[in-house]
Design an enzyme around this catalytic site. Structure first.
Site, PDB file in Angstrom:
ATOM      1  N   HIS A 144       0.549 -18.714  -7.444  1.00 38.43           N
ATOM      2  CA  HIS A 144       1.244 -18.009  -8.630  1.00 38.43           C
ATOM      3  C   HIS A 144       2.653 -17.452  -8.274  1.00 38.43           C
ATOM      4  CE1 HIS A 144      -2.635 -17.068 -10.886  1.00 38.43           C
ATOM      5  NE2 HIS A 144      -2.739 -18.202 -10.560  1.00 38.43           N
ATOM      6  N   TYR A 167      -1.890  -7.499 -15.173  1.00 36.29           N
ATOM      7  CA  TYR A 167      -2.354  -5.871 -14.988  1.00 36.29           C
ATOM      8  C   TYR A 167      -1.973  -5.189 -16.350  1.00 36.29           C
ATOM      9  CZ  TYR A 167      -2.615  -7.306  -9.902  1.00 36.29           C
ATOM     10  OH  TYR A 167      -2.932  -7.507  -8.732  1.00 36.29           O
ATOM     11  N   PRO A 181      -8.452  -1.999  -4.929  1.00 35.83           N
ATOM     12  CA  PRO A 181      -8.162  -3.380  -5.061  1.00 35.83           C
ATOM     13  C   PRO A 181      -6.954  -3.719  -6.010  1.00 35.83           C
ATOM     14  CG  PRO A 181     -10.279  -2.989  -6.311  1.00 35.83           C
ATOM     15  CD  PRO A 181      -9.748  -1.559  -5.485  1.00 35.83           C
ATOM     16  N   LYS A 186      -4.818  -6.141  -1.570  1.00 32.96           N
ATOM     17  CA  LYS A 186      -4.517  -5.647  -0.153  1.00 32.96           C
ATOM     18  C   LYS A 186      -5.518  -5.767   0.592  1.00 32.96           C
ATOM     19  CE  LYS A 186      -0.618  -6.143  -1.191  1.00 32.96           C
ATOM     20  NZ  LYS A 186      -0.183  -7.537  -0.994  1.00 32.96           N
ATOM     21  N   TYR A 228       3.748  -6.840  -3.100  1.00 30.85           N
ATOM     22  CA  TYR A 228       2.562  -7.606  -3.669  1.00 30.85           C
ATOM     23  C   TYR A 228       2.306  -8.893  -2.896  1.00 30.85           C
ATOM     24  CZ  TYR A 228      -0.829  -9.321  -7.088  1.00 30.85           C
ATOM     25  OH  TYR A 228      -2.200  -9.809  -7.490  1.00 30.85           O
TER      26      TYR A 228
HETATM   27  P1  FAS Z   1     -16.699  -6.965   4.831  1.00 29.43           P
HETATM   28  O1  FAS Z   1     -17.205  -5.696   4.290  1.00 29.43           O
HETATM   29  O2  FAS Z   1     -16.386  -8.035   3.991  1.00 29.43           O
HETATM   30  O3  FAS Z   1     -17.682  -7.420   5.733  1.00 29.43           O
HETATM   31  C1  FAS Z   1     -18.673  -6.785   6.927  1.00 29.43           C
HETATM   32  C2  FAS Z   1     -19.565  -7.532   7.170  1.00 29.43           C
HETATM   33  O4  FAS Z   1     -20.379  -6.679   8.363  1.00 29.43           O
HETATM   34  C3  FAS Z   1     -20.596  -7.640   5.764  1.00 29.43           C
HETATM   35  O5  FAS Z   1     -20.957  -9.161   5.972  1.00 29.43           O
HETATM   36  C4  FAS Z   1     -21.874  -6.790   6.159  1.00 29.43           C
HETATM   37  O6  FAS Z   1     -22.991  -7.232   6.078  1.00 29.43           O
HETATM   38  C5  FAS Z   1     -21.659  -6.567   7.825  1.00 29.43           C
HETATM   39  N1  FAS Z   1     -22.076  -5.550   8.276  1.00 29.43           N
HETATM   40  C6  FAS Z   1     -22.335  -4.200   7.858  1.00 29.43           C
HETATM   41  N2  FAS Z   1     -22.885  -3.363   8.600  1.00 29.43           N
HETATM   42  C7  FAS Z   1     -23.374  -3.873   9.920  1.00 29.43           C
HETATM   43  C8  FAS Z   1     -24.149  -3.645  10.953  1.00 29.43           C
HETATM   44  N3  FAS Z   1     -24.528  -2.663  11.160  1.00 29.43           N
HETATM   45  N4  FAS Z   1     -24.539  -4.579  11.648  1.00 29.43           N
HETATM   46  C9  FAS Z   1     -23.989  -6.102  11.442  1.00 29.43           C
HETATM   47  N5  FAS Z   1     -23.444  -6.201  10.533  1.00 29.43           N
HETATM   48  C10 FAS Z   1     -22.883  -5.488   9.531  1.00 29.43           C
HETATM   49  N6  FAS Z   1     -10.062  -6.666  -1.945  1.00 29.43           N
HETATM   50  C11 FAS Z   1      -9.052  -7.426  -2.669  1.00 29.43           C
HETATM   51  O7  FAS Z   1      -8.184  -7.653  -2.231  1.00 29.43           O
HETATM   52  N7  FAS Z   1      -9.284  -7.478  -4.065  1.00 29.43           N
HETATM   53  C12 FAS Z   1     -10.506  -7.244  -4.578  1.00 29.43           C
HETATM   54  O8  FAS Z   1     -10.686  -7.322  -5.741  1.00 29.43           O
HETATM   55  C13 FAS Z   1     -11.475  -6.510  -3.865  1.00 29.43           C
HETATM   56  N8  FAS Z   1     -12.704  -6.086  -4.508  1.00 29.43           N
HETATM   57  C14 FAS Z   1     -13.745  -5.643  -3.653  1.00 29.43           C
HETATM   58  C15 FAS Z   1     -15.017  -5.144  -4.108  1.00 29.43           C
HETATM   59  C16 FAS Z   1     -16.068  -4.641  -3.299  1.00 29.43           C
HETATM   60  C17 FAS Z   1     -17.161  -4.094  -3.981  1.00 29.43           C
HETATM   61  C18 FAS Z   1     -15.630  -4.241  -2.078  1.00 29.43           C
HETATM   62  C19 FAS Z   1     -16.842  -3.640  -1.092  1.00 29.43           C
HETATM   63  C20 FAS Z   1     -14.511  -4.664  -1.561  1.00 29.43           C
HETATM   64  C21 FAS Z   1     -13.313  -5.541  -2.348  1.00 29.43           C
HETATM   65  N9  FAS Z   1     -12.174  -5.820  -1.592  1.00 29.43           N
HETATM   66  C22 FAS Z   1     -11.216  -6.669  -2.530  1.00 29.43           C
HETATM   67  C23 FAS Z   1     -11.962  -5.561  -0.537  1.00 29.43           C
HETATM   68  C24 FAS Z   1     -12.731  -6.822   0.257  1.00 29.43           C
HETATM   69  O9  FAS Z   1     -12.245  -7.976   0.110  1.00 29.43           O
HETATM   70  C25 FAS Z   1     -12.438  -6.449   1.773  1.00 29.43           C
HETATM   71  O10 FAS Z   1     -11.209  -6.042   2.034  1.00 29.43           O
HETATM   72  C26 FAS Z   1     -12.975  -7.471   2.657  1.00 29.43           C
HETATM   73  O11 FAS Z   1     -14.311  -7.818   2.232  1.00 29.43           O
HETATM   74  C27 FAS Z   1     -12.702  -7.134   4.092  1.00 29.43           C
HETATM   75  O12 FAS Z   1     -13.500  -7.864   5.119  1.00 29.43           O
HETATM   76  P2  FAS Z   1     -14.257  -7.404   6.235  1.00 29.43           P
HETATM   77  O13 FAS Z   1     -13.398  -6.403   7.010  1.00 29.43           O
HETATM   78  O14 FAS Z   1     -14.991  -8.499   6.915  1.00 29.43           O
HETATM   79  O15 FAS Z   1     -15.600  -6.392   5.554  1.00 29.43           O
HETATM   80  C1  PHB Z   2      -9.280 -10.827  -8.260  1.00 27.18           C
HETATM   81  O1  PHB Z   2      -9.084 -11.876  -8.562  1.00 27.18           O
HETATM   82  O2  PHB Z   2     -10.468 -10.398  -7.832  1.00 27.18           O
HETATM   83  C2  PHB Z   2      -8.316  -9.614  -8.061  1.00 27.18           C
HETATM   84  C3  PHB Z   2      -7.020  -9.963  -8.192  1.00 27.18           C
HETATM   85  C4  PHB Z   2      -6.096  -8.913  -8.056  1.00 27.18           C
HETATM   86  C5  PHB Z   2      -6.429  -7.755  -7.677  1.00 27.18           C
HETATM   87  C6  PHB Z   2      -7.707  -7.503  -7.593  1.00 27.18           C
HETATM   88  C7  PHB Z   2      -8.801  -8.362  -7.682  1.00 27.18           C
HETATM   89  O3  PHB Z   2      -5.450  -6.722  -7.818  1.00 27.18           O
END
Ligand code: FAS
Ligand code: PHB
Length: 389
Positions: free
Chosen positions: A72, A200, A292, A296, A384
């Site tokens: 993109h 957006y 989100p 980032k 971005y």
């Molecule tokens: P994660 O949370 O992905 O992974 C952590 C892992 O540790 C999980 O698998 C968990 O099961 C495990 N864990 C937890 N506790 C534990 C324990 N006690 N023992 C062992 N394992 C354990 N980012 C974007 O850029 N765009 C988005 O749209 C977006 N939407 C999101 C929506 C939600 C609901 C959430 C929670 C996050 C979102 N994020 C988004 C951010 C997301 O993408 C995170 O930045 C990304 O998952 C970060 O990855 P990790 O640091 O690996 O953490």
């Molecule tokens: C997504 O595709 O899930 C997405 C893209 C851009 C954002 C957040 C989420 O800023």
């Protein structure tokens, strides 16, 4: 069991670190509380910065992203019924790739399997010990049997709700937090995206975002109340609300269909300082959370892992502790810039309880300035596409 680095969490942070350490010949084990399918089932990030894509390639998990990722060159911002394109490529010379976090996780899992990396899923009651000394260890239970992993270092990659950050004495850690008074209701559907780029949307009814996972799979979000529940959102209600916030062209061209996934994500800004405690390092969501809006979260996890994997490689191959000693300061410098950008984008595009008529006028004035000033648009674009590591 003994290993050089014990990694807690098999999300993107833990899996990426595991693969990069393997590449440097550093032995590591990942302990994950859930099943692999559960981890894959979480639909999260969608936008990948070039730095993240390059790191995945370095880890041997970048081929499918290169083949299937959607490049993109820009995105649109919609307000007052009009869309305005921000041209990342023209303003920064860079682009982003749209490729779901689920696919990144799958690629990293496949890579780990191929390299014979050890991941222990359904590791229960993980606990961290003696990381303030030279012989840290991690304990866990699997199938009712207690296990201990002796290691040189522990990488806390276990997300916001993980055990790693909570294992640090409160006197040794400082946290900064802002919880937003709304959430994002997200819907995934097997329908063609309403536009070939992200939109957006600022609207008096609230924020909305039109994204995608492929030319046939769309990802949409609408701002909802903080305490709202997914079950309050039928597909019909979601589509009606998205249409109400779209411009006329979007309303005319939106293809609706049954949801294949629906979740509400809470929004918060959060940072824990420092990110290192003796032989324990925090990385990714374990150390910081961004709303989100700026896409980032996943990309910040990648830059943490870039710094941490290089620091550990320097320790083992060059017998230097410079990287390890500088990890927290280096990672936090980039974290805070991404926190600011995500907080700014969220404040600009969302409806707050106290926004009011004056606040909305300020938002619209800033949006008008943003789309009419090359400097303002460049400032958004360079954040971005991702600031330098
Ligand atoms: P994660 O949370 O992905 O992974 C952590 C892992 O540790 C999980 O698998 C968990 O099961 C495990 N864990 C937890 N506790 C534990 C324990 N006690 N023992 C062992 N394992 C354990 N980012 C974007 O850029 N765009 C988005 O749209 C977006 N939407 C999101 C929506 C939600 C609901 C959430 C929670 C996050 C979102 N994020 C988004 C951010 C997301 O993408 C995170 O930045 C990304 O998952 C970060 O990855 P990790 O640091 O690996 O953490
Ligand atoms: C997504 O595709 O899930 C997405 C893209 C851009 C954002 C957040 C989420 O800023």
């Amino acid at each position: 069991m003994r290993t050089q680095v014990a990694i807690i969490g098999a999300g993107p942070s833990g899996l990426l670190l595991g693969q990069l350490l393997h590449k440097h010949g550093i032995d590591n084990v990942i302990l994950e509380a859930r099943t692999g399918d559960y981890v894959l089932g979480r639909v999260r990030a969608g936008v990948v910065e070039k730095g993240t894509a390059d790191l995945l390639a370095e880890a041997g998990a970048g081929d499918r992203l290169k083949r299937e990722g959607l490049v993109h060159d820009g995105a649109e911002i919609s307000f007052s019924g009009e869309r305005h394109r921000i041209d990342f490529r023209e303003l920064t010379g860079k682009a982003v790739v749209v490729y779901g976090q689920t696919e990144i996780t799958r690629d990293l899992m496949d890579g780990r399997k191929a390299t014979g990396g050890k991941t222990i899923y359904e590791a229960a009651d993980v606990s961290l010990h003696d990381f303030d000394g030279n012989n840290p260890k991690v304990r866990y239970r699997k199938d009712g049997v207690e296990h201990e992993v002796a290691c040189d270092f522990i990488a806390g990659c276990d997300g916001y709700h993980g055990i790693s950050r909570r294992s640090v004495p409160s006197s040794s850690i400082k946290t900064f937090e802002r919880v937003y008074p709304f959430g994002w209701m997200g819907l995934l559907s097997e329908t063609p995206p309403v536009s070939h780029e992200l939109i957006y949307i600022h609207h008096t009814r609230g924020f909305a975002l039109c994204s995608m996972r492929s030319p046939t799979r769309s990802r949409y979000y609408v701002q909802c109340d903080a305490g709202d529940m997914t079950e309050n959102w039928s597909d019909q209600r979601f589509w009606d609300e998205l249409k109400a916030r779209l411009d006329q062209k979007g309303r005319d061209e939106l293809v609706t269909g049954p949801s294949i996934e629906k979740t509400i994500a809470p929004l918060r800004s959060f940072v824990a300082e420092p990110m290192r405690f003796g032989r324990l390092f925090l990385a990714g969501d374990a150390a910081h959370i961004v709303p989100p809006t700026g896409a980032k979260g996943l990309n910040l996890a990648a830059s943490d892992i870039h710094y941490l994997s290089k620091a550990l490689a320097e320790h083992y191959t060059e017998k230097s502790s410079a990287g390890i000693d500088g990890y927290s300061t280096r990672a936090l410098a980039r974290v805070w810039k991404a926190e600011r950008f995500s907080w700014w984008m969220t404040g600009l595009l969302h409806k707050f309880p106290d926004t009011g008529e004056f606040g909305e006028k300020m938002q619209l004035a800033e949006l008008e300035y943003l789309v009419s000033s090359k400097s303002a648009a460049t400032a958004l674009a360079e954040n971005y596409v991702g600031l330098p590591y």
